[in-house]
Design a protein around this motif. Structure first.
Motif, PDB file in Angstrom:
ATOM      1  N   TYR A  36       0.843  -1.178   0.000  1.00  0.00           N
ATOM      2  CA  TYR A  36       0.000   0.000   0.000  1.00  0.00           C
ATOM      3  C   TYR A  36       0.889   1.242   0.000  1.00  0.00           C
ATOM      4  CZ  TYR A  36      -4.247  -2.607   1.361  1.00  0.00           C
ATOM      5  OH  TYR A  36      -5.334  -3.459   1.404  1.00  0.00           O
ATOM      6  N   GLN A  38       0.827   5.498   1.015  1.00  0.00           N
ATOM      7  CA  GLN A  38       0.114   6.523   1.776  1.00  0.00           C
ATOM      8  C   GLN A  38       0.773   7.880   1.533  1.00  0.00           C
ATOM      9  OE1 GLN A  38       0.284   6.206   6.125  1.00  0.00           O
ATOM     10  NE2 GLN A  38      -1.864   6.823   6.230  1.00  0.00           N
ATOM     11  N   GLY A  41      -1.125  12.794   4.986  1.00  0.00           N
ATOM     12  CA  GLY A  41      -2.478  13.126   5.391  1.00  0.00           C
ATOM     13  C   GLY A  41      -3.569  12.323   4.724  1.00  0.00           C
ATOM     14  N   GLN A  42      -3.179  11.240   4.038  1.00  0.00           N
ATOM     15  CA  GLN A  42      -4.162  10.452   3.304  1.00  0.00           C
ATOM     16  C   GLN A  42      -4.277   9.042   3.873  1.00  0.00           C
ATOM     17  OE1 GLN A  42      -5.937  11.883   0.664  1.00  0.00           O
ATOM     18  NE2 GLN A  42      -4.897  13.711   1.427  1.00  0.00           N
ATOM     19  N   GLY A  43      -5.301   8.322   3.379  1.00  0.00           N
ATOM     20  CA  GLY A  43      -5.438   6.909   3.723  1.00  0.00           C
ATOM     21  C   GLY A  43      -4.503   6.066   2.877  1.00  0.00           C
ATOM     22  N   LEU A  44      -4.704   4.782   2.893  1.00  0.00           N
ATOM     23  CA  LEU A  44      -3.846   3.843   2.178  1.00  0.00           C
ATOM     24  C   LEU A  44      -4.456   3.468   0.834  1.00  0.00           C
ATOM     25  CD1 LEU A  44      -3.083   1.455   5.154  1.00  0.00           C
ATOM     26  CD2 LEU A  44      -1.600   3.214   4.240  1.00  0.00           C
ATOM     27  N   LEU A  46      -4.062   0.771  -2.356  1.00  0.00           N
ATOM     28  CA  LEU A  46      -3.460  -0.491  -2.748  1.00  0.00           C
ATOM     29  C   LEU A  46      -2.669  -0.338  -4.036  1.00  0.00           C
ATOM     30  CD1 LEU A  46      -3.311  -3.614  -2.271  1.00  0.00           C
ATOM     31  CD2 LEU A  46      -5.186  -3.769  -3.932  1.00  0.00           C
ATOM     32  N   PHE A  90       3.892   0.844   2.555  1.00  0.00           N
ATOM     33  CA  PHE A  90       3.690  -0.182   3.559  1.00  0.00           C
ATOM     34  C   PHE A  90       3.499  -1.545   2.894  1.00  0.00           C
ATOM     35  CE2 PHE A  90       3.349   2.318   7.356  1.00  0.00           C
ATOM     36  CZ  PHE A  90       2.880   3.547   6.946  1.00  0.00           C
ATOM     37  N   PHE A 103       0.928  -5.036   9.189  1.00  0.00           N
ATOM     38  CA  PHE A 103       1.738  -4.100   8.415  1.00  0.00           C
ATOM     39  C   PHE A 103       3.156  -4.009   8.954  1.00  0.00           C
ATOM     40  CE2 PHE A 103      -1.187  -1.852   5.597  1.00  0.00           C
ATOM     41  CZ  PHE A 103      -2.417  -2.183   6.126  1.00  0.00           C
ATOM     42  N   GLY A 104       4.078  -3.697   8.055  1.00  0.00           N
ATOM     43  CA  GLY A 104       5.396  -3.267   8.471  1.00  0.00           C
ATOM     44  C   GLY A 104       5.339  -1.819   8.931  1.00  0.00           C
ATOM     45  N   LYS A 105       6.476  -1.304   9.365  1.00  0.00           N
ATOM     46  CA  LYS A 105       6.509   0.067   9.871  1.00  0.00           C
ATOM     47  C   LYS A 105       6.603   1.104   8.766  1.00  0.00           C
ATOM     48  CE  LYS A 105       8.175  -0.962  14.497  1.00  0.00           C
ATOM     49  NZ  LYS A 105       9.169  -0.653  15.563  1.00  0.00           N
TER      50      LYS A 105
END
Lengths: 113, 114
Positions: A36, A38, A41-44, A46, A90, A103-105
């Motif tokens: 994903y 990002q 300030g946004q969502g994820l 795909l 991510f 998720f990873g960091k």
């Protein structure tokens, strides 16, 4: 327990250069893997996913990823980076119950001109 | 096709208060998952709702609770807010298929607890 490791916290790439973001996972069975992106300030959003079959998967925006079971890796690649690719990336694996994404960091990608 | 929407976009609360966050799932999706993303971290799974029932829960205390409505929209409620609850809360919708269905995320609600 399943886990995802993204070894690179921050990567800077020149515009037009190639990109590879690393992802290693820990999972006993055949994993369902995702990348994903990002933006601030946004969502994820795909980029691509791997469930089975061809180990090289194509995604949106010119991204691809290769699943390597022997290395427990699912690295993301792009042949030529654009300034608009600067974002947080991510990697994620679906848990065994098929409900949660782990998720990873994340890896922050900066693009220099 | 309508994507996942969340409200409000931003919220400021004080410690000890309660908060409700809302999510409308993507058209045709009957499963909603909630995630907490602390600053500089990846999202962490809170819980998932399928057909109005909790269908899985992450390592979050009971003061994090949820609801799903017949139209598949969902609420996340957090009681007794703590400073560490400050985060971006993401909602994702999907069709249930044992992990093979993609989760589509909304833009998130940024919560600040003072």
């Amino acid at each position: 327990a399943q886990s995802v490791t993204q070894p690179d916290i921050h990567i800077t790439v020149s515009e037009g250069a190639s990109l590879e973001l690393r992802c290693n996972y820990s999972y006993g069975a055949t994993p369902y893997l995702f990348w994903y992106v990002q933006s601030p300030g946004q969502g994820l959003q795909l980029l691509l996913k791997y469930f089975s079959g061809d180990t090289l998967v194509q995604g949106i925006k010119g991204f691809e990823a290769e699943f390597k079971r022997s290395q427990s890796s699912f690295n993301l690649r792009k042949p030529s980076v654009h300034w608009s690719d600067a974002a947080e990336y991510f990697c994620a694996v679906a848990d065994q119950a098929g409900t949660a994404l782990i998720f990873g960091k994340g890896t922050t990608l900066s693009v220099s001109s | 096709e309508t994507g996942v929407t969340q409200s409000p976009t931003h919220l400021i609360k004080t410690r000890g208060q309660q908060v409700t966050l809302r999510c409308s799932s993507q058209s045709g999706h009957n499963t909603v998952s909630w995630y907490q993303q602390a600053l500089g971290q990846g999202p962490q799974f809170i819980f998932q709702y399928y057909r109005e029932e909790e269908n899985g829960r992450g390592n979050f205390p009971p003061r994090f609770s949820g609801l799903q409505f017949p139209n598949y929209s969902s609420e996340l409620n957090v009681n007794a807010l703590e400073l560490d609850d400050s985060a971006l809360y993401l909602c994702a919708s999907s069709l249930p298929a044992g992990g093979q269905e993609t989760q589509y995320f909304g833009p998130g609600t940024r919560l600040l607890v003072l």
